[in-house]
Motif scaffolding. Structure first.
Motif, PDB file in Angstrom:
ATOM      1  N   LEU A  72      41.140 -22.932 -16.265  1.00  0.00           N
ATOM      2  CA  LEU A  72      39.769 -23.418 -16.476  1.00  0.00           C
ATOM      3  C   LEU A  72      39.169 -23.940 -15.166  1.00  0.00           C
ATOM      4  N   ILE A  73      39.973 -24.656 -14.382  1.00  0.00           N
ATOM      5  CA  ILE A  73      39.466 -25.198 -13.103  1.00  0.00           C
ATOM      6  C   ILE A  73      39.128 -24.045 -12.149  1.00  0.00           C
ATOM      7  N   ILE A  74      40.014 -23.067 -12.084  1.00  0.00           N
ATOM      8  CA  ILE A  74      39.791 -21.961 -11.139  1.00  0.00           C
ATOM      9  C   ILE A  74      38.586 -21.122 -11.567  1.00  0.00           C
ATOM     10  N   GLU A  75      38.442 -20.882 -12.877  1.00  0.00           N
ATOM     11  CA  GLU A  75      37.276 -20.105 -13.342  1.00  0.00           C
ATOM     12  C   GLU A  75      35.969 -20.804 -12.962  1.00  0.00           C
ATOM     13  N   GLN A  76      35.926 -22.124 -13.106  1.00  0.00           N
ATOM     14  CA  GLN A  76      34.709 -22.864 -12.737  1.00  0.00           C
ATOM     15  C   GLN A  76      34.457 -22.805 -11.231  1.00  0.00           C
TER      16      GLN A  76
END
Ligand code: O7M
Length: 215
Positions: A72-76
């Protein structure tokens, strides 16, 4: 990420107009800009997109969580314009594989041994294992300490195909030349550039120092 000056700016300046000014001054010299929590918390996450219009942005969130949260952090980060992310290794193979998958071809750089004195207490003991695991998981590169250049060589031997990005130059006592001569592909420099009265000149001097070593 291009490989020209081999210099990455660590833009930990929390005065946002000053940070933008520094990047404008040096973006013709550096290969990428690395941003970390100090600037993100000061400027807001939109700064990722703003900076990505001027240079490749590496988001140094030192991601260290379960695979789902990592994703989730990397996608954002990618959605906002990051061309690379920095992650910790101690979370293990499943987390690291998920980071590489979530990055979707963007660079994933994995922290091995940290550059500060405390980096010797725990991270140094596992740095070679971290490096080998990063290679196995498909990461692009490693973070290894310019403050202990002999360790760069050892870490690189554990993952010969991976890029080495090396922080700790200048303010932490390391030298760009020693880092590169021991195997660093890029050096990461913060305060010696953004804290200088003439950031452009400081960056150019480092770029010239590295260029003079070639190769
Ligand atoms: O040149 P400095 O000391 O002002 O800044 C160095 C930058 O590199 C700063 O952003 C640190 O958070 C980062 N860094 C280290 O200094 N040591 C490490 O071991 C790892 C990092 C880093 O970039 O990790 C990805």
């Amino acid at each position: 990420m291009k490989m020209d000056s081999r210099l990455i700016l660590a833009l930990d300046e929390t005065d946002v107009p000053k940070a933008l000014h520094v990047l404008d001054e040096v973006c013709g010299i550096i290969d990428a800009v690395k941003i970390n929590w100090p600037l993100i918390l000061s400027a807001g996450p939109e700064i990722i997109t703003t900076l990505s219009q001027k240079a490749d942005v590496i988001c140094d969130f030192k991601i260290a969580d379960i695979p789902n949260t990592d994703r989730l952090i990397i996608e954002q980060s990618v959605k906002r314009g990051a061309s690379g992310v920095i992650v910790h290794a101690f979370t293990g193979t499943d987390s690291l594989k998920e980071c590489v998958s979530a990055a979707g071809g963007r660079d994933v750089f994995v922290v091995t041994e940290m550059s500060h004195p405390g980096g010797q207490e725990f991270t140094a003991k596992h740095a070679e294992e971290f490096a080998a695991m990063a290679a196995e998981c498909g990461a692009s590169g490693l973070i290894a300490p310019a403050t202990r250049p002999e360790r760069i060589k050892k870490i690189k031997e554990s993952a010969p195909g991976l890029l080495i990005l090396s922080p700790g130059v200048g303010a932490q006592g390391g030298s760009a030349s020693n880092a590169v001569l021991n195997g660093a592909d890029y050096v990461i420099v913060g305060r010696s550039i953004y804290g200088s009265s003439d950031p452009k000149d400081a960056a150019q001097k480092l770029a010239d120092e590295i260029k003079a070593l070639r190769f």
